[in-house]
Design a protein around this motif. Structure first.
Motif, PDB file in Angstrom:
ATOM      1  N   GLN A 110      68.586  49.541  -6.796  1.00 27.57           N
ATOM      2  CA  GLN A 110      68.178  48.146  -6.607  1.00 27.57           C
ATOM      3  C   GLN A 110      68.528  47.426  -7.918  1.00 27.57           C
ATOM      4  O   GLN A 110      69.683  47.079  -8.116  1.00 27.57           O
ATOM      5  CB  GLN A 110      66.720  48.085  -6.203  1.00 27.57           C
ATOM      6  N   CYS A 111      67.599  47.261  -8.856  1.00 30.20           N
ATOM      7  CA  CYS A 111      68.021  46.635 -10.121  1.00 30.20           C
ATOM      8  C   CYS A 111      68.903  47.587 -10.920  1.00 30.20           C
ATOM      9  O   CYS A 111      69.701  47.172 -11.738  1.00 30.20           O
ATOM     10  CB  CYS A 111      66.816  46.218 -10.955  1.00 30.20           C
ATOM     11  N   VAL A 154      60.065  57.133 -12.842  1.00 31.55           N
ATOM     12  CA  VAL A 154      59.429  55.935 -12.287  1.00 31.55           C
ATOM     13  C   VAL A 154      60.497  54.904 -11.912  1.00 31.55           C
ATOM     14  O   VAL A 154      61.457  54.699 -12.653  1.00 31.55           O
ATOM     15  CB  VAL A 154      58.473  55.316 -13.336  1.00 31.55           C
ATOM     16  N   CYS A 155      60.323  54.283 -10.738  1.00 34.36           N
ATOM     17  CA  CYS A 155      61.216  53.204 -10.319  1.00 34.36           C
ATOM     18  C   CYS A 155      60.375  51.979 -10.012  1.00 34.36           C
ATOM     19  O   CYS A 155      59.606  51.973  -9.058  1.00 34.36           O
ATOM     20  CB  CYS A 155      62.019  53.594  -9.083  1.00 34.36           C
ATOM     21  N   ARG A 156      60.529  50.950 -10.820  1.00 32.77           N
ATOM     22  CA  ARG A 156      59.714  49.742 -10.610  1.00 32.77           C
ATOM     23  C   ARG A 156      60.150  49.004  -9.352  1.00 32.77           C
ATOM     24  O   ARG A 156      59.436  48.140  -8.863  1.00 32.77           O
ATOM     25  CB  ARG A 156      59.779  48.836 -11.838  1.00 32.77           C
ATOM     26  N   TYR A 158      62.215  55.017  -4.132  1.00 35.91           N
ATOM     27  CA  TYR A 158      61.931  56.445  -3.915  1.00 35.91           C
ATOM     28  C   TYR A 158      62.412  56.976  -2.564  1.00 35.91           C
ATOM     29  O   TYR A 158      62.868  58.104  -2.468  1.00 35.91           O
ATOM     30  CB  TYR A 158      60.419  56.716  -4.054  1.00 35.91           C
ATOM     31  N   PHE A 159      62.286  56.159  -1.521  1.00 36.15           N
ATOM     32  CA  PHE A 159      62.669  56.625  -0.189  1.00 36.15           C
ATOM     33  C   PHE A 159      64.168  56.937  -0.148  1.00 36.15           C
ATOM     34  O   PHE A 159      64.599  57.973   0.356  1.00 36.15           O
ATOM     35  CB  PHE A 159      62.299  55.545   0.846  1.00 36.15           C
ATOM     36  N   ARG A 160      64.956  56.029  -0.739  1.00 37.26           N
ATOM     37  CA  ARG A 160      66.397  56.265  -0.739  1.00 37.26           C
ATOM     38  C   ARG A 160      66.786  57.369  -1.720  1.00 37.26           C
ATOM     39  O   ARG A 160      67.757  58.085  -1.494  1.00 37.26           O
ATOM     40  CB  ARG A 160      67.139  54.975  -1.073  1.00 37.26           C
ATOM     41  N   VAL A 161      66.056  57.499  -2.800  1.00 38.56           N
ATOM     42  CA  VAL A 161      66.303  58.612  -3.733  1.00 38.56           C
ATOM     43  C   VAL A 161      66.170  59.921  -2.969  1.00 38.56           C
ATOM     44  O   VAL A 161      67.016  60.815  -3.066  1.00 38.56           O
ATOM     45  CB  VAL A 161      65.315  58.575  -4.929  1.00 38.56           C
TER      46      VAL A 161
END
Ligand code: FES
Ligand code: FES
Length: 153
Positions: A98-99, A131-133, A137-140
């Motif tokens: 994303q970012c 951590v992903c702000r 996580y779902f795509r990871v």
């Protein structure tokens, strides 16, 4: 200041620095390797995840002196020329970023996981603490499973 010699992405480098300089600053500020990101500086966010002798570490808490004589790999060292690492390939297929800020660390953590475990379960993947702000996580998770397939797991 002492000199520390180690390899970064297959290239031998020498850094003149205080022994306790975090490896992350040696990479980013002294060597211009900007893939490993600074988030917290205290081993929590894992945005800086890189590999030291093939194992995932967080260079914000590894003193540069500890890297002497070792091999450091960052996201910049994953692809083989123009050929992406299967984890990078899977990341693109699943459009994970994303970012993008946490993504180099996420990918390096995934590569380390797939080295240890050919076919990771959801629980194995959930044990990754990066951590992903943006909440990718779902795509990871999907990308790690796809990378496992691409790697024959
Ligand atoms: S910057 Fe290294 S763990 Fe957060
Ligand atoms: S993609 Fe934005 S922090 Fe993870």
């Amino acid at each position: 200041m002492p000199n520390y010699t180690f390899s970064v992405n297959g290239k031998t480098v020498t850094v003149d620095a205080p022994a306790d300089l975090p490896l992350l600053w040696a990479l980013r500020d002294k060597l211009g390797v900007k893939g490993p990101k600074y988030g917290c500086g205290i081993d929590v966010c894992k945005a800086c995840t890189s590999h030291l002798n093939g194992k995932a570490v967080n260079p914000c808490v590894v003193p540069v002196a500890d890297a002497a004589g070792k091999e450091v790999t960052t996201i910049e060292g994953l692809a083989d020329g123009d050929v992406l690492h299967p984890v990078q390939q899977a990341w693109l297929e699943q459009d994970v970023a994303q970012c993008g800020y946490c993504q180099p660390g996420q990918i390096m953590a995934a590569v380390a996981l797939l080295k240890r475990t050919k076919k990771p379960t959801d629980a194995d993947i959930d044990a990754i603490e990066n951590v992903c702000r943006c909440g990718s996580y779902f795509r990871v998770r999907k990308a790690i499973k796809r990378a496992a397939e691409l790697m024959g797991g």
